[in-house]
Enzyme design. Structure first.
Site, mmCIF file in Angstrom:
data_model
loop_
_atom_site.group_PDB
_atom_site.id
_atom_site.type_symbol
_atom_site.label_atom_id
_atom_site.label_comp_id
_atom_site.label_asym_id
_atom_site.label_seq_id
_atom_site.Cartn_x
_atom_site.Cartn_y
_atom_site.Cartn_z
ATOM 1 N N LYS A 1 0.824 -1.213 0.000
ATOM 2 C CA LYS A 1 0.000 0.000 0.000
ATOM 3 C C LYS A 1 0.863 1.271 0.000
ATOM 4 O O LYS A 1 2.077 1.210 0.236
ATOM 5 C CB LYS A 1 -0.937 -0.037 1.208
ATOM 6 C CG LYS A 1 -1.964 -1.189 1.143
ATOM 7 C CD LYS A 1 -2.980 -1.083 2.264
ATOM 8 C CE LYS A 1 -4.013 -2.205 2.200
ATOM 9 N NZ LYS A 1 -5.075 -2.039 3.219
ATOM 10 N N TYR B 1 -12.440 -2.277 -4.032
ATOM 11 C CA TYR B 1 -12.989 -2.445 -2.676
ATOM 12 C C TYR B 1 -14.521 -2.370 -2.664
ATOM 13 O O TYR B 1 -15.106 -2.046 -1.622
ATOM 14 C CB TYR B 1 -12.401 -1.392 -1.745
ATOM 15 C CG TYR B 1 -10.986 -1.700 -1.281
ATOM 16 C CD1 TYR B 1 -10.714 -2.840 -0.520
ATOM 17 C CD2 TYR B 1 -9.925 -0.849 -1.577
ATOM 18 C CE1 TYR B 1 -9.429 -3.126 -0.076
ATOM 19 C CE2 TYR B 1 -8.627 -1.120 -1.134
ATOM 20 C CZ TYR B 1 -8.394 -2.261 -0.380
ATOM 21 O OH TYR B 1 -7.127 -2.540 0.065
ATOM 22 N N PHE C 1 -15.688 3.059 6.853
ATOM 23 C CA PHE C 1 -14.313 3.429 6.514
ATOM 24 C C PHE C 1 -14.061 3.488 5.011
ATOM 25 O O PHE C 1 -12.927 3.733 4.574
ATOM 26 C CB PHE C 1 -13.327 2.462 7.179
ATOM 27 C CG PHE C 1 -13.546 1.003 6.825
ATOM 28 C CD1 PHE C 1 -13.069 0.466 5.636
ATOM 29 C CD2 PHE C 1 -14.238 0.166 7.694
ATOM 30 C CE1 PHE C 1 -13.264 -0.868 5.316
ATOM 31 C CE2 PHE C 1 -14.439 -1.177 7.380
ATOM 32 C CZ PHE C 1 -13.952 -1.685 6.182
ATOM 33 N N ARG D 1 -1.668 -14.572 4.227
ATOM 34 C CA ARG D 1 -2.354 -13.878 5.326
ATOM 35 C C ARG D 1 -1.591 -14.053 6.641
ATOM 36 O O ARG D 1 -1.526 -13.128 7.445
ATOM 37 C CB ARG D 1 -3.794 -14.376 5.452
ATOM 38 C CG ARG D 1 -4.637 -13.943 4.263
ATOM 39 C CD ARG D 1 -6.087 -14.318 4.403
ATOM 40 N NE ARG D 1 -6.792 -13.524 5.406
ATOM 41 C CZ ARG D 1 -7.191 -12.270 5.228
ATOM 42 N NH1 ARG D 1 -6.928 -11.648 4.098
ATOM 43 N NH2 ARG D 1 -7.845 -11.633 6.164
ATOM 44 N N THR E 1 -5.318 -7.542 10.396
ATOM 45 C CA THR E 1 -5.647 -6.285 9.701
ATOM 46 C C THR E 1 -5.262 -5.074 10.538
ATOM 47 O O THR E 1 -4.712 -4.101 10.017
ATOM 48 C CB THR E 1 -7.164 -6.244 9.403
ATOM 49 O OG1 THR E 1 -7.508 -7.414 8.649
ATOM 50 C CG2 THR E 1 -7.530 -5.015 8.599
ATOM 51 N N ARG F 1 2.520 -6.571 9.050
ATOM 52 C CA ARG F 1 1.780 -5.457 9.669
ATOM 53 C C ARG F 1 2.417 -5.047 10.994
ATOM 54 O O ARG F 1 2.476 -3.852 11.300
ATOM 55 C CB ARG F 1 0.307 -5.791 9.847
ATOM 56 C CG ARG F 1 -0.608 -5.295 8.710
ATOM 57 C CD ARG F 1 -1.122 -6.372 7.882
ATOM 58 N NE ARG F 1 -2.125 -5.964 6.890
ATOM 59 C CZ ARG F 1 -3.215 -6.677 6.625
ATOM 60 N NH1 ARG F 1 -3.497 -7.761 7.310
ATOM 61 N NH2 ARG F 1 -4.042 -6.295 5.659
ATOM 62 N N GLU G 1 -9.651 -10.785 -7.557
ATOM 63 C CA GLU G 1 -8.712 -9.669 -7.388
ATOM 64 C C GLU G 1 -7.561 -9.740 -8.387
ATOM 65 O O GLU G 1 -7.105 -8.709 -8.888
ATOM 66 C CB GLU G 1 -8.177 -9.661 -5.953
ATOM 67 C CG GLU G 1 -9.255 -9.306 -4.936
ATOM 68 C CD GLU G 1 -8.753 -9.312 -3.507
ATOM 69 O OE1 GLU G 1 -9.552 -8.986 -2.609
ATOM 70 O OE2 GLU G 1 -7.566 -9.623 -3.273
HETATM 71 P P1 CMP Z 1 -7.543 -4.551 3.385
HETATM 72 O O1 CMP Z 1 -7.090 -5.958 3.575
HETATM 73 O O2 CMP Z 1 -6.863 -3.809 2.282
HETATM 74 O O3 CMP Z 1 -9.112 -4.532 3.130
HETATM 75 C C1 CMP Z 1 -9.919 -3.405 3.467
HETATM 76 C C2 CMP Z 1 -9.183 -2.397 4.291
HETATM 77 O O4 CMP Z 1 -10.000 -1.484 5.001
HETATM 78 C C3 CMP Z 1 -8.380 -3.075 5.355
HETATM 79 O O5 CMP Z 1 -7.274 -3.744 4.753
HETATM 80 C C4 CMP Z 1 -8.041 -1.917 6.292
HETATM 81 O O6 CMP Z 1 -6.858 -1.237 5.917
HETATM 82 C C5 CMP Z 1 -9.213 -0.960 6.075
HETATM 83 N N1 CMP Z 1 -10.039 -0.835 7.272
HETATM 84 C C6 CMP Z 1 -10.236 0.288 7.993
HETATM 85 N N2 CMP Z 1 -11.052 0.073 9.030
HETATM 86 C C7 CMP Z 1 -11.374 -1.243 8.988
HETATM 87 C C8 CMP Z 1 -12.186 -2.091 9.811
HETATM 88 N N3 CMP Z 1 -12.836 -1.640 10.878
HETATM 89 N N4 CMP Z 1 -12.289 -3.399 9.458
HETATM 90 C C9 CMP Z 1 -11.663 -3.899 8.373
HETATM 91 N N5 CMP Z 1 -10.885 -3.130 7.554
HETATM 92 C C10 CMP Z 1 -10.738 -1.826 7.870
#
Ligand code: CMP
Length: 142
Positions: free
Chosen positions: A10, A50, A58, A86, A92, A103, A127
């Site tokens: 990212k 997305y 968000f 993963r 996340t 991360r 994707e």
């Molecule tokens: P990603 O795996 O790219 O998929 C969606 C993205 O939304 C996630 O990573 C996070 O960076 C972002 N995001 C922000 N807030 C949330 C949340 N509450 N739950 C999940 N993803 C979130």
């Protein structure tokens, strides 16, 4: 089984100059990078990617962040690639990510969390097709 998954480095991680460090993690974990490109997404491209999150609170911040600078998009191939990718990404929310995961090491917040990875085999196929044509996948299985 031999799988492919989509990985995105990212804008925050690209800005930190850690593309090579993250690629090194992928390669030492046994993945092969079978396609890659740097992109600066348009709003439309980020919204499309997305789309499943469209109704989430968000969503706008996510699209703004993902269009804030260049990203690296790659297809990783390997045994059990979706799950193993993963695992090396970590949770996340970096606050929940295990030590030694991408991360934990590179993300600062749940919004700016350094990397994306497909969450299932079906989403990986969708994707990958969003960013790459079949001809662009330099897999040894074709
Ligand atoms: P990603 O795996 O790219 O998929 C969606 C993205 O939304 C996630 O990573 C996070 O960076 C972002 N995001 C922000 N807030 C949330 C949340 N509450 N739950 C999940 N993803 C979130």
């Amino acid at each position: 089984a031999l799988e492919r998954t989509l990985s995105i480095i990212k804008p925050d991680a690209v800005a930190k100059n850690v593309i090579g460090a993250i690629y090194h993690r992928f390669e030492t974990a046994g993945f092969r990078i079978v396609a890659a490109k740097m992109m600066h997404l348009s709003t439309e491209q980020a919204e499309g990617f997305y789309a499943e999150h469209k109704e989430r609170p968000f969503f706008r911040a996510l699209v703004d962040f993902m269009t804030s600078g260049p990203i690296m998009v790659q297809v990783l191939e390997g045994e059990n690639a979706v799950k193993r990718h993963r695992d090396i990404m970590g949770a996340t929310n970096p606050a929940d990510a295990l030590a030694g995961t991408l991360r934990a090491d590179y993300a600062v917040s749940i919004d700016e969390n350094a990397v994306h990875g497909s969450d299932a085999l079906e989403s990986a196929a969708r994707e990958i097709a969003y960013f790459f044509t079949e001809e662009e996948l330099c897999s040894r299985t074709r």
